[in-house]
Design an enzyme around this catalytic site. Structure first.
Site, PDB file in Angstrom:
ATOM      1  N   LYS A  60     -19.730  36.043  16.081  1.00  0.00           N
ATOM      2  CA  LYS A  60     -21.050  36.615  15.849  1.00  0.00           C
ATOM      3  C   LYS A  60     -22.101  35.803  16.591  1.00  0.00           C
ATOM      4  CE  LYS A  60     -19.397  38.079  11.378  1.00  0.00           C
ATOM      5  NZ  LYS A  60     -19.127  37.588  10.027  1.00  0.00           N
ATOM      6  N   ARG A  80     -15.162  32.311   1.491  1.00  0.00           N
ATOM      7  CA  ARG A  80     -15.797  31.020   1.817  1.00  0.00           C
ATOM      8  C   ARG A  80     -17.314  31.193   1.923  1.00  0.00           C
ATOM      9  NH1 ARG A  80     -14.124  33.516   6.528  1.00  0.00           N
ATOM     10  NH2 ARG A  80     -15.823  33.902   7.985  1.00  0.00           N
TER      11      ARG A  80
END
Ligand code: MV4
Length: 450
Positions: A239, A294
């Site tokens: 990303k 996470r």
């Protein structure tokens, strides 16, 4: 109450520093671990204690479970925060922590294991009533089963490794003649990469958006969300820009996606910070893809809109504390955008550019947050990820956030190494980005046209 008395951070870079900061806010002492390559790093300087755990190679340091557990034992840390990457989604590591009486700051080992198998995660979410991409109901065992599924859903399809995730081990198939060849290749790639040849099949969604929902659950059955993030602007599954709210969703769709994410996470008794990832097509049909168990790089985007410290919440929930707010107490303000600053050369196919930072200047001012571990004269190591900073901006509206992003990128300079700052400037000033008119293929198209 409050069994956590010292936190070991099993990570490096900006996220290690990010975790140290939340621990300080909570008055919890910290232990950093570091490889010999990181002895001059910020996380070592700003933690209360620091222990060298091995040579530069991550396999022999940040991924070496015995070295990390020994560091916890020597320092008397009774909790470990894994950050993201490295051991963050390693169910075995979470289990060993539990067995060693060390609090793993994250969900239980069982949940990490369940969601780590992408095919099982799909089946579990289907059972919970979450919409999933049309496709196989489990692993594809043989060619007969494969052909049956493909006949049902039609081309194009995507074959994914069950033990994969984040784009690793995927193959898109557009027609019958490429099917068996790709099936076999996907299986052998999966075997090589993950030591598990199982694969599953989904309908391939063209030009999708990647939209994810931030969730926060405690061990007492409470769960809230902090809205969605649009993470469609990525290159090679990394990303580059993330924003919230998503520019493509209307309030009705947003509500529905978020409600499904909350339902899915509640169904598995999720009890930490986590993210449900959806793929959204042109017509705003949305489908669950994966769950990340996470804290993610882009969690800051949701923090900027909500004012809630996600890492602090993670630590408190691991310590059995109750969520002290209800959904109605959460307000998601304005618009936030994060860009990732990488030590890489956009003109040389984004080749990593490690080396010494001679001088630098970080942007600041109203609505700006910079999370980084770099400083003048710091040497960026070639051994680790090339992300060196995150710039997060807030604005009352999307266009105000974009203006502020431009202001901050103009103030951001790093001398001595190559970075993607100029590339980000070009990207955020395209007509398409300004209009919010992009999908997961946009960066690659932009690169090929520039
Ligand atoms: C897909 C998809 C289209 N249809 N699944 C990429 C990251 C990982 N979480 C899953 N990914 C995708 N899954 C279905 N059913 C498109 C992507 C995807 C992608 C796929 C191939 C090549 C580049 C891509 C870039 C972004 C997303």
């Amino acid at each position: 109450m409050g069994k956590i008395t010292k936190v070991l951070i099993a990570n490096r870079g900006e996220i290690a520093l990010r975790i140290i900061r939340s621990c300080k806010d909570l008055n919890i002492p910290t232990v950093a671990v570091f490889s010999t390559a990181d002895k001059n790093s910020s996380h070592v300087a700003f933690s209360d204690e620091a222990i060298c755990i091995g040579p530069p190679s991550a396999r022999e340091s940040y991924l070496k479970i015995p070295a990390i557990l020994t560091a916890a034992e020597i320092s008397g840390a009774n909790a470990i925060h894994p950050g993201y990457g490295f051991l963050a989604e390693n169910a075995e590591f979470a289990k060993i922590c539990q067995e060693s009486n060390i609090v793993f700051i994250g969900p239980s080992s069982d949940i990490i294991g369940l969601m780590g198998n992408k095919s099982n995660a799909r089946a579990r979410m289907l059972k919970a009533g979450v919409s999933i991409v049309p496709g196989s109901s489990g692993n594809i065992e043989d060619e007969l089963e494969l052909k049956k599924i493909v006949k049902k859903i039609g081309y194009p399809i995507i074959i994914k490794a069950s033990s994969g995730g984040g784009g690793k081990g995927m193959r898109v198939v557009k027609n019958e003649k490429d099917l068996l060849k790709n099936f076999k290749m996907a299986q052998s790639e999966a075997k090589n990469a993950f030591n598990d040849k199982s694969v599953y099949v989904e309908k391939y969604i063209e030009e999708p958006h990647h939209i994810e929902v931030q969730l926060l659950g405690d061990k007492h059955g409470n769960m809230i969300h902090l809205g969605e993030r649009d993470c469609s602007l990525q290159r090679k599954h990394q990303k580059m820009i993330e924003e919230s709210p998503s520019p493509i969703l209307n309030d009705e769709k947003r509500k529905k996606i978020i409600a499904e994410a909350v339902r899915g996470a509640k169904a598995i008794g999720y009890d930490s910070a986590g993210t449900m990832e959806f793929i959204v097509d042109k017509n705003l049909n949305y489908y669950f893809m994966e769950m990340n168990t996470r804290i993610q790089v882009e969690h800051t985007v949701s923090e900027m809109r909500s004012g809630i410290d996600l890492v602090a919440k993670q630590i408190q929930f691991a310590d059995d504390k109750k969520l002290n707010l209800q959904q109605k107490d959460v307000t998601l303000n304005g618009h936030a955008i994060e860009v990732r600053i990488n030590a890489e050369d956009p003109l040389e196919n984004f080749l990593p550019s490690p080396g010494k930072i001679k001088n630098m200047h970080l942007p600041g001012g109203f609505g700006i947050r910079v999370d980084t571990f770099i400083f003048p004269n710091y040497v960026i190591s070639p051994y680790y990820d090339s992300m060196i900073a995150k710039l997060i901006v807030y604005g009352e509206t999307r266009s105000m956030a974009i203006n502020r992003l431009n202001r901050a990128l103009d103030e951001f300079w790093i001398d001595g190494i190559k970075t993607n700052i100029f590339f980000l400037k070009e990207l955020v000033n395209t007509i398409e980005f300004k209009k919010g008119n992009y999908n997961t293929h946009f960066i690659e198209e932009f690169i090929s046209k520039r």
